[in-house]
Design an enzyme around this catalytic site. Structure first.
Site, PDB file in Angstrom:
ATOM      1  N   LYS A 122     -22.280 -55.899  -9.475  1.00 57.68           N
ATOM      2  CA  LYS A 122     -21.705 -54.951  -9.729  1.00 57.68           C
ATOM      3  C   LYS A 122     -20.351 -54.307 -10.135  1.00 57.68           C
ATOM      4  O   LYS A 122     -19.738 -53.944 -10.224  1.00 57.68           O
ATOM      5  CB  LYS A 122     -21.947 -54.006  -8.302  1.00 57.68           C
ATOM      6  CG  LYS A 122     -23.531 -53.692  -8.127  1.00 57.68           C
ATOM      7  CD  LYS A 122     -24.278 -52.941  -6.433  1.00 57.68           C
ATOM      8  CE  LYS A 122     -25.017 -53.787  -5.876  1.00 57.68           C
ATOM      9  NZ  LYS A 122     -25.345 -52.612  -4.358  1.00 57.68           N
ATOM     10  N   LYS A 146     -19.987 -55.031   2.185  1.00 55.90           N
ATOM     11  CA  LYS A 146     -21.033 -56.001   2.611  1.00 55.90           C
ATOM     12  C   LYS A 146     -21.727 -55.823   4.146  1.00 55.90           C
ATOM     13  O   LYS A 146     -20.303 -55.745   4.564  1.00 55.90           O
ATOM     14  CB  LYS A 146     -21.267 -57.722   1.713  1.00 55.90           C
ATOM     15  CG  LYS A 146     -20.494 -58.266   2.046  1.00 55.90           C
ATOM     16  CD  LYS A 146     -19.937 -59.775   1.668  1.00 55.90           C
ATOM     17  CE  LYS A 146     -19.547 -59.856   0.132  1.00 55.90           C
ATOM     18  NZ  LYS A 146     -20.453 -60.305  -0.603  1.00 55.90           N
ATOM     19  N   ARG A 147     -22.821 -56.253   4.563  1.00 56.83           N
ATOM     20  CA  ARG A 147     -23.041 -56.360   5.040  1.00 56.83           C
ATOM     21  C   ARG A 147     -22.518 -57.057   5.964  1.00 56.83           C
ATOM     22  O   ARG A 147     -21.663 -58.369   5.470  1.00 56.83           O
ATOM     23  CB  ARG A 147     -24.210 -56.962   5.909  1.00 56.83           C
ATOM     24  CG  ARG A 147     -25.675 -55.892   5.415  1.00 56.83           C
ATOM     25  CD  ARG A 147     -25.388 -54.595   6.120  1.00 56.83           C
ATOM     26  NE  ARG A 147     -25.675 -54.633   8.026  1.00 56.83           N
ATOM     27  CZ  ARG A 147     -26.696 -54.635   8.332  1.00 56.83           C
ATOM     28  NH1 ARG A 147     -27.714 -53.656   7.605  1.00 56.83           N
ATOM     29  NH2 ARG A 147     -26.829 -55.319   9.938  1.00 56.83           N
ATOM     30  N   LYS A 169     -20.748 -65.282   5.882  1.00 64.00           N
ATOM     31  CA  LYS A 169     -20.029 -63.755   4.214  1.00 64.00           C
ATOM     32  C   LYS A 169     -18.365 -63.821   4.792  1.00 64.00           C
ATOM     33  O   LYS A 169     -17.995 -63.915   3.791  1.00 64.00           O
ATOM     34  CB  LYS A 169     -20.203 -62.337   4.298  1.00 64.00           C
ATOM     35  CG  LYS A 169     -21.520 -62.207   4.280  1.00 64.00           C
ATOM     36  CD  LYS A 169     -22.383 -60.958   3.668  1.00 64.00           C
ATOM     37  CE  LYS A 169     -23.914 -60.708   3.642  1.00 64.00           C
ATOM     38  NZ  LYS A 169     -24.040 -60.429   1.958  1.00 64.00           N
TER      39      LYS A 169
HETATM   40  C1  LIG Z   1     -25.375 -54.297  -3.400  1.00 67.28           C
HETATM   41  C2  LIG Z   1     -25.163 -53.898  -2.083  1.00 67.28           C
HETATM   42  C3  LIG Z   1     -25.395 -54.669  -0.727  1.00 67.28           C
HETATM   43  C4  LIG Z   1     -25.381 -55.879  -1.064  1.00 67.28           C
HETATM   44  O1  LIG Z   1     -23.994 -56.238  -1.137  1.00 67.28           O
HETATM   45  P1  LIG Z   1     -23.934 -58.340  -1.458  1.00 67.28           P
HETATM   46  O2  LIG Z   1     -22.210 -58.303  -1.205  1.00 67.28           O
HETATM   47  O3  LIG Z   1     -24.655 -58.497  -2.177  1.00 67.28           O
HETATM   48  O4  LIG Z   1     -24.031 -58.554   0.292  1.00 67.28           O
HETATM   49  C5  LIG Z   1     -25.499 -54.602   0.224  1.00 67.28           C
HETATM   50  N1  LIG Z   1     -24.843 -52.987   0.974  1.00 67.28           N
HETATM   51  C6  LIG Z   1     -24.909 -51.475  -0.709  1.00 67.28           C
HETATM   52  C7  LIG Z   1     -25.095 -50.270   0.334  1.00 67.28           C
HETATM   53  C8  LIG Z   1     -25.365 -52.258  -1.232  1.00 67.28           C
HETATM   54  O5  LIG Z   1     -25.312 -50.823  -2.210  1.00 67.28           O
END
Ligand SMILES: *Cc1c(COP(=O)(O)O)cnc(C)c1O
Length: 801
Positions: A649, A535-536, A541
């Site tokens: 996901k 994630k970012r 986070k």
């Molecule tokens: C789904 C996704 C995110 C979001 O991720 P989080 O864990 O909800 O912050 C960020 N970047 C990409 C490439 C993703 O596919």
């Protein structure tokens, strides 16, 4: 059934060869992958065009309400696979490619990700477009055609480096330039009075739309994502050199989120926001006028959705058109504007709530600013009538303009008919805390729509192995109706299913391991637990907490034989980009890489512990990562992550969540029950109370907790012998003296969650059952469910007939 090129394998081969020859003057056997990809893309786009034209024809005839989804970001990922699958032609093409001796997979992977977004917000918008088209709903994206996407990330000596993401260098097969629908967007200038306000801009920028088709799943519906490109207007600005004008306007569709630490940078960002908001509104209004000859009925047929506050300026822009161009009375214009705009809030982080300084907005957009002033004046008056002079504090607090800035979220809430949060917890926080005072005034506007992900991309396309397995047990109904995944609950105790699931998981882990080996030359053990946080990179986070825990594991593997004997080998995988100017986040990347280097090279422990930081995490990488995970790290400080979608996901691909009760984790926890998830840490109420009471004193923990002190000291005592001794002193100081996100406070509880997960994994059969329960319960997080809720409760739109 398709006719033409994609009728069958032979017709495809014939046309493919012919087109390749015509275009590149080559026989197929001399062609390059780039050429094959381009021809394939072109043929597919032409096939899409047939449905696209049909869809548009129907919509022209129908009196149908449509939604326009305005978002600064659309993180689309590759379209080729999605388009082949949704068109139902992938099998034909795959067979043809096999006959020709080429690998379709490899060809698909040639397409580069359009970097039109940076994280969850942009990916959500992309999932929503897929669901809109697949549900046959008329919905269109609106954004900027950024010449350069978010940077490409390189890791050098453990540090993040940013390289330009030149995604358009070889063109983009999916887009169609719509020269005829270009519009001029006004900037600067002043306002004159001639029986009413007349705005005299001093500069125009031409906005040219490029449409990217959004293909519905096997329903012949094609919607579009409209990307606006900035070009010189025929109305050339006086007193500006051609060079200056050209270079200024190129920046507007230049890059996503340009540096905003300077006045110019801030002005550029606001220019971008107005540019795509106004261009979108103008083209939609033009289309409506052409069909109906009036805007009186605009609200019957159009919804503008404002995804986070970046497109807020569509509100005053629509007012401007209704007042200045259509010469409506204020009340009528306001009534229409309120009925066509709906807003999604994505964050409660104070620093992320947009506030535009008046001294930037007013000179750039004088008429727009004037209209915001008037909206504010009327809102404050109305409020005054309701609450009286004795409550002037409240009025100041809620005003749209105050302290020299325009508060964009306030403008959205006051002006929109709907305000939604993105997970139950997040919406509750909006209603009860963050936006409570607005909620008290407009309770009817607030609504929750929990985020979702498209199960087509994130399960059917990226995990074909799992999809096939599921089909064997529950049939293929879940492909159209993801709720049917719940049927799997009847089988979660079956031994063969559990074994087959573990086999699939292993295959996906091997595929990921291969990619990691190819890129980083690090071998990882596919029997180890894949514990993944992608994630970012952001403090809230808490990748840092994950890193500290890995340091703890490493220490114990070295010093504690009991611990080692009990420890199931782990591979910790990270992927994250840090904003280019976010110093602390970049330090955390460096720390993770430093830990990785040390532990991966320690032969005493590296059979038990590996740490991987994948480079340039993006949608395509995510597609390989999600199916390979055993554990999904969702460890944000409770109350800070509005929803998250990565968590969904992972869940849909059979990973177990190890996380806090934050965002949609709360809903995952409710669905799967405590046996199938690892929850730890403070909850949102506890965090909120702690903040209210002035935080806590991390120094005390540091002083009294030997284990934490030992780990923190490793950051600064030369433990990482290859680094300068002060490399991580800012991290050390931050944790000991601030720890705003309660890393130390939650540390032990986090460690305990890991211990439980480690124990649980030893019984692989039980683990498989837990994973299968997660998959079975994940249907609710399909974005089709989210979009159906938006369509019914907010947009009031119906499928295309
Ligand atoms: C789904 C996704 C995110 C979001 O991720 P989080 O864990 O909800 O912050 C960020 N970047 C990409 C490439 C993703 O596919």
């Amino acid at each position: 059934m398709r006719t033409g090129v994609f009728r069958n394998k032979d017709s495809f081969i014939r046309d493919f060869k012919k087109r390749l020859k015509q275009t590149y003057l080559k026989d197929i056997n001399d062609s390059t992958i780039r050429e094959r990809y381009n021809i394939l893309g072109t043929l597919v786009r032409e096939e899409i065009s047939k449905d696209w034209i049909k869809t548009n024809k129907i919509l022209e005839k129908n009196d149908q309400r449509k939604v326009y989804y305005f978002s600064m970001e659309f993180l689309m990922g590759r379209l080729i696979t999605n388009n082949l699958m949704n068109m139902g032609i992938r099998r034909v093409v795959e067979e043809a490619f096999n006959d020709l001796g080429f690998d379709l997979n490899e060809t698909e992977h040639y397409e580069s990700d359009p970097g039109l977004g940076n994280g969850g917000l942009g990916r959500l918008a992309a999932c929503y477009l897929d669901s809109l088209a697949s549900l046959g709903l008329p919905g269109y994206g609106n954004c900027i055609r950024y010449r350069y996407g978010l940077f490409r990330q390189r890791i050098k000596q453990g540090y993040q480096e940013e390289r330009p993401d030149n995604w358009l260098s070889d063109g983009y097969v999916w887009e169609v330039r719509k020269e005829e629908e270009a519009v001029d967007i006004p900037f600067f200038g002043n306002i004159e009075w001639h029986d009413g306000f007349v705005y005299k801009p001093s500069e125009y920028i031409r906005a040219v739309p490029y449409d990217v088709p959004i293909v519905g799943d096997s329903n012949n519906v094609v919607n579009a994502l409209r990307l606006w490109n900035a070009e010189p207007s025929k109305r050339y600005p006086e007193g500006k050199s051609a060079f200056e004008y050209e270079s200024e306007l190129q920046k507007i569709s230049g890059i996503l989120y340009p540096d905003d630490t300077t006045y110019e940078g801030k002005q550029l960002r606001l220019k971008q926001q107005y540019f795509f908001s106004a261009a979108g509104v103008k083209s939609i209004v033009n289309k409506h006028l052409k069909k109906y000859g009036t805007l009186d009925n605009l609200a019957d047929y159009v919804v503008f959705h404002i995804n986070d506050t970046h497109p807020t300026l569509i509100i005053p822009e629509l007012m401007r058109i209704l007042l200045d161009e259509q010469h409506m009375e204020w009340d009528k214009a306001w009534d229409i504007t309120q009925k066509v705009t709906a807003y999604t809030n994505h964050t409660i982080l104070a620093e992320a709530l947009e506030k535009w300084p008046i001294d930037i907005m007013k000179p750039l957009l004088p008429r727009i600013y004037q209209l915001i002033e008037e909206i504010n004046r009327r809102f404050c008056l109305e409020l005054l009538e309701k609450v009286g002079y004795q409550n002037s504090d409240l009025i100041n607090e809620l005003a749209i303009i105050g302290n020299g800035v325009v508060r964009m979220a306030h403008l959205c809430i006051v002006s929109s008919y709907s305000v939604n949060g993105v997970a139950k917890l997040h919406t509750d926080i909006l209603k009860n805390i963050e936006m409570k005072k607005f909620y008290d005034i407009y309770p009817e506007k607030f609504i929750n729509v929990t985020n979702g992900i498209t199960h087509r991309r994130w399960l059917l396309h990226t995990n074909t192995e799992l999809t096939e397995l599921l089909e064997k047990y529950i049939g293929s109904g879940f492909k159209k109706h993801p709720f049917e995944l719940e049927k799997l609950l009847d089988f979660v105790d079956e031994k063969e299913l559990k074994e087959a699931f573990l086999k699939v998981k292993k295959i996906k882990k091997e595929q990921l391991a291969q990619r990691i080996y190819k890129e980083q030359k690090i071998k990882i053990d596919t029997d180890s637990i894949f514990d993944i946080q992608v994630k970012r990179l952001h403090e809230y986070k808490r990748q840092l907490m994950n890193a500290l825990h890995i340091m703890y594991v490493y220490h114990n593997l070295k010093t504690n034989p009991d611990f080692k004997a009990n420890y199931v080998p782990h591979t910790f995988i990270f992927g994250a980009k840090a904003a280019a100017g976010y110093y602390f986040a970049k330090k955390v990347i460096k720390l993770i890489n430093t830990i990785a280097k040390k532990v991966n090279n320690d032969s005493e422990t590296n059979e038990y512990l590996k740490v991987i930081f994948v480079e340039n995490y993006n949608v395509s990488y995510a597609e390989m990562i999600m199916p390979a995970a055993d554990i999904s790290e969702q460890i944000s400080t409770a109350s800070k992550e509005a929803s998250g979608t990565g968590n969904m996901k992972f869940m849909m691909n059979g990973a177990l969540t190890l996380g806090t009760l934050d965002g949609a984790n709360v809903e995952i926890d409710e669905l799967v029950g405590q046996d199938n998830i690892f929850i730890f840490g403070m909850n949102a109420d506890e965090v909120t109370n702690l903040y209210k009471n002035g935080g806590y004193n991390p120094k005390e923990i540091y002083n009294n907790d030997e284990e934490i002190r030992m780990l923190l000291e490793q950051l600064v005592n030369g433990f990482f012998e290859d680094e300068k001794q002060d490399e991580f002193s800012d991290i050390f100081n931050n944790l000991v003296y601030n720890d705003n996100y309660f890393v130390l406070k939650d540390y032990h509880s986090y460690k305990e969650a890991h211990r439980l997960a480690n124990e649980a994994y030893k019984n692989k059969n039980e683990w498989a059952k837990k994973a299968l329960v997660n998959i079975a319960k994940s249907g609710i997080f399909a974005s089709d469910r989210s979009i159906n809720e938006y369509a019914e409760n907010i947009w009031h739109i119906k499928p295309i007939k």
